[in-house]
Each structure stands twice: as C-alpha cells, then as structure tokens.
Scaffold this active site. Structure first.
Site, short mmCIF file in Angstrom:
data_model
loop_
_atom_site.label_atom_id
_atom_site.label_comp_id
_atom_site.label_asym_id
_atom_site.label_seq_id
_atom_site.Cartn_x
_atom_site.Cartn_y
_atom_site.Cartn_z
N THR A 11 43.92 32.81 38.57
CA THR A 11 42.60 33.04 39.16
C THR A 11 41.71 31.86 38.79
O THR A 11 41.97 31.18 37.81
CB THR A 11 42.04 34.36 38.57
OG1 THR A 11 42.70 35.43 39.22
CG2 THR A 11 40.55 34.51 38.71
N ARG A 21 43.36 47.71 46.21
CA ARG A 21 43.01 47.60 44.78
C ARG A 21 41.96 46.51 44.58
O ARG A 21 42.08 45.42 45.13
CB ARG A 21 44.27 47.28 43.96
CG ARG A 21 44.03 47.08 42.47
CD ARG A 21 43.91 45.62 42.11
NE ARG A 21 43.85 45.39 40.66
CZ ARG A 21 43.56 44.22 40.11
NH1 ARG A 21 43.30 43.18 40.87
NH2 ARG A 21 43.52 44.08 38.80
N GLY A 63 40.04 44.27 41.59
CA GLY A 63 40.08 43.95 40.17
C GLY A 63 38.70 43.68 39.60
O GLY A 63 37.68 44.07 40.16
N ASP A 64 38.68 42.97 38.48
CA ASP A 64 37.42 42.70 37.78
C ASP A 64 36.64 41.53 38.39
O ASP A 64 35.43 41.44 38.22
CB ASP A 64 37.70 42.36 36.31
CG ASP A 64 38.59 41.14 36.20
OD1 ASP A 64 39.63 41.08 36.89
OD2 ASP A 64 38.24 40.22 35.42
N THR A 102 39.44 35.95 33.38
CA THR A 102 40.72 36.04 34.07
C THR A 102 41.69 36.86 33.24
O THR A 102 41.66 36.78 32.01
CB THR A 102 41.32 34.64 34.35
OG1 THR A 102 42.63 34.81 34.90
CG2 THR A 102 41.42 33.80 33.08
N1 ASP Z 1 41.53 39.33 36.89
C1 ASP Z 1 42.19 39.25 38.15
C2 ASP Z 1 42.43 40.63 38.68
O1 ASP Z 1 42.74 41.52 37.93
C3 ASP Z 1 43.50 38.54 38.07
C4 ASP Z 1 43.43 37.22 37.39
O2 ASP Z 1 42.57 36.96 36.58
O3 ASP Z 1 44.30 36.39 37.69
O4 ASP Z 1 42.35 40.81 39.86
#
Ligand code: ASP
Length: 332
Positions: free
Chosen positions: A198, A226, A228-229, A249
């Site tokens: 990310t 879904r 994510g954060d 990340t």
């Molecule tokens: N944090 C991101 C997610 O969970 C993934 C990532 O950081 O690569 O979507």
C-alpha cells in the site's frame, strides 16, 4: 591515545547530532507498504523496483515543495505517481478481490482544519487519492463508497479508466495461485501473505501545515465489498497540526479496531509522548500483542520523521528541506 579517543567520540557525537538535525528537517515522508521477507513476491527485482518507485515519488513531492506547493499538493503528487506504478498495491497494480476485481480505497487529511476526504471500493478512478481530495474539497462529506464514489469522481472531472486498467499479471497470478490451493488450506491461510505494498505520504509545507494520505488496493483475496483501514480517518490516515501526520499500512482490520493513526496523535497530545515513542507504543506494543501486523510513517509538527513497524520491513523514504533523500526497506 586519549586525545585520539576524545576526537573519535566528538566526531561520533557531532554526526549523531547532524543526523538528528536532518531528521527533524523533513518535509515529506512516504511509504510503499509493510513487507515480509517470507513473501514470494519479495524478490530482489521487486525490491529494486520498489526503491526506484519510492525515489521517484519522493522526488516528485519534493519538486512540488520547491515550487511552494502545499502539503496537500505534495502528498497528492507523490501518491499519484505510486498509484501509476504497477509495483505498488495502489491504483495500477492493485491486488485482486477473491472475485477477481480491483476495488480501491484512499483517504486524505489536512492538519490545520482537520478536514478529510476518502473513497472506498472505487473501480474506475485512475487516481483514488485525487478522488479522496475532491471529496474533501468539493463535497459536504468525508467518505463516499463504490458506485457513488465512482460517479462523484466522474462528475468532478477526474480521470476515469476501464476496470481492466488496474490489472497486472503478477497480481493476477497471485490470486490464481491462491485459488488453486486446496480449499481447507486456502481457508486457514492469512488473507495476505505479508506483503502489502500500500502507499502513503505525509508532508509538512513551508507554512508548517501537515497533510497525510493513503491509497491501496486493500488486502489480497479480500471479499468483495470489504473496506480496510486506508480510507478510514483515524485508522489508516490522520493529520493534526498540533501533533503529527500519519499514514499506515498493514492488516487493516486491526488498524481500524485500534484506531491506530488517531491513537498515535492522542498519545502525543494527551500524554506528551514524542512522535517516535507514540508510534512505537501503538505498533510495537498494542498492535503486536493483538496480532496486528503492519507499520506507520509519521511526521510531526516540527518536521521530525518517525516510523514504526512490527513486520520485517516498511518500504519508506523521506526528504529533508535541503533535498537530501533517504530510502529504506527493512530494518537498516
Ligand atoms: N491496510 C491495507 C488494508 O487493510 C492493506 C495494506 O496496508 O497494504 O486494506
């Protein structure tokens, strides 16, 4: 002999001081994701391309700084370049959902007025970070999702692409290999093998204004829909001129539950922790105990750079006011 030793000590002390001074003169810090050495995708070639990609992105953001651009302009420029680079899991090169689609998440925040914007599950927006910025600047909202976000981006003149634009062969193969695993193995495997890629950035401009942003394809093999954060303010991204800007990340579900980026800022504001101590407290203690893998990059109100990660690596780079660039991948 004694005098020689004394000189060596003095030289060491001065270089530590110089290093410190440089680290608190930082105008831009970026990341290209947390990394695990055990991940198959993590080849020397991948590392080389990641280094190059980070370097190009930090240079891009620094050019904006030199021209007097704002912290928002700086992070947007850096992140856009990484979104366009297939080596990163953001924009082109995003991971696939279990259903074989690319669904992108992004957010942006500025530290002066605490304004923020985000998009989640977009499928046709070439540069999701710009869509996040448009939500912040041109709508009354903070977070728009899927078709609503796609439409908003289109209406606001952002570049729209066919969903196939995001597809890259390594990411497609990664999904095929996962799907080919026997069902029971596929079930117990972590949703991702530990290489996240990310991207994110935090900047501090000449006015002392902080901004932070994050962009991602999410976790590989995620269920469609879904989120994510990364597009969640306070989880994947936060910026507050009174403390720091942060981009995260890692395993997003944990970052949401532990409100990671806001927690770091809260520790700084309410407990008086330094940016480095606050980041370590959350990533290397709270999150680690909980089993949440990942890391953060931070830049505080004085231009002090910090990072913390509980994975093998965190692909990252920063640049100081005078243009000195540092790129690091693992614990160097
Ligand atoms: N944090 C991101 C997610 O969970 C993934 C990532 O950081 O690569 O979507």
């Amino acid at each position: 002999m004694r005098i020689q030793r004394w000189f060596v000590c003095l030289a060491l002390f001065t270089s530590v001081l110089q290093l410190r001074a440089q680290d608190s003169n930082v105008v831009l810090v970026i990341h290209g994701g947390a990394a695990s050495r055990r991940d198959k995708i993590n080849t020397p070639e991948w590392e080389r391309l990641s280094r190059e990609g980070l370097k190009a992105a930090i240079q891009k953001g620094y050019e904006v700084y030199k021209k007097g651009g704002s912290s928002l302009d700086m992070i947007e420029a850096s992140i856009r370049l990484m979104e366009d680079n297939p080596v990163f899991n953001a924009g082109k090169g995003a991971v696939f959902t279990l259903q074989g689609k690319n669904e992108l998440d992004s957010s942006i925040m500025e530290g002066r007025g605490l304004k923020a914007g985000a998009v989640a599950g977009v499928t046709v927006v070439k540069n999701p970070i710009s869509a996040a910025r448009a939500v912040m600047e041109k709508s009354k909202h903070v977070l728009l999702v899927s078709e609503g976000a796609n439409t908003f981006a289109r209406e606001n003149g952002l570049e729209i692409v066919d969903p196939s634009y995001f597809r890259t062969e390594p990411r497609w193969q990664e999904l095929q290999e996962y799907l080919a695993k026997p069902k029971d193995r596929a079930k117990i495997t972590q949703p991702h093998d530990g290489m996240w890629s990310t991207v994110g950035a935090v900047a501090r401009d000449a006015n002392g204004d902080l901004a932070a942003g994050t962009s991602t394809g999410g976790m590989a093999y995620k269920r469609w829909g879904r989120v994510g954060d990364s597009p969640i303010i306070g989880a994947g991204t936060y910026a507050d001129n009174e403390a720091a800007g942060i981009s995260a990340t890692g395993h997003g579900e944990f970052f949401i539950r532990y409100a990671v980026t806001h927690d770091i800022v809260a520790l700084m504001k309410y407990k008086g922790l330094s940016v480095q101590d606050a980041a370590k407290e959350v990533i290397n203690k709270k999150l680690k105990v909980a089993g949440g893998e990942g890391g953060v990059i931070c830049l505080d109100k004085n231009g002090t750079v910090a990072n913390a990660f509980n994975t093998d690596g965190l692909f990252r780079a920063h640049v100081t006011r005078d243009g000195t660039i540092t790129v690091k991948l693992f614990k160097e």
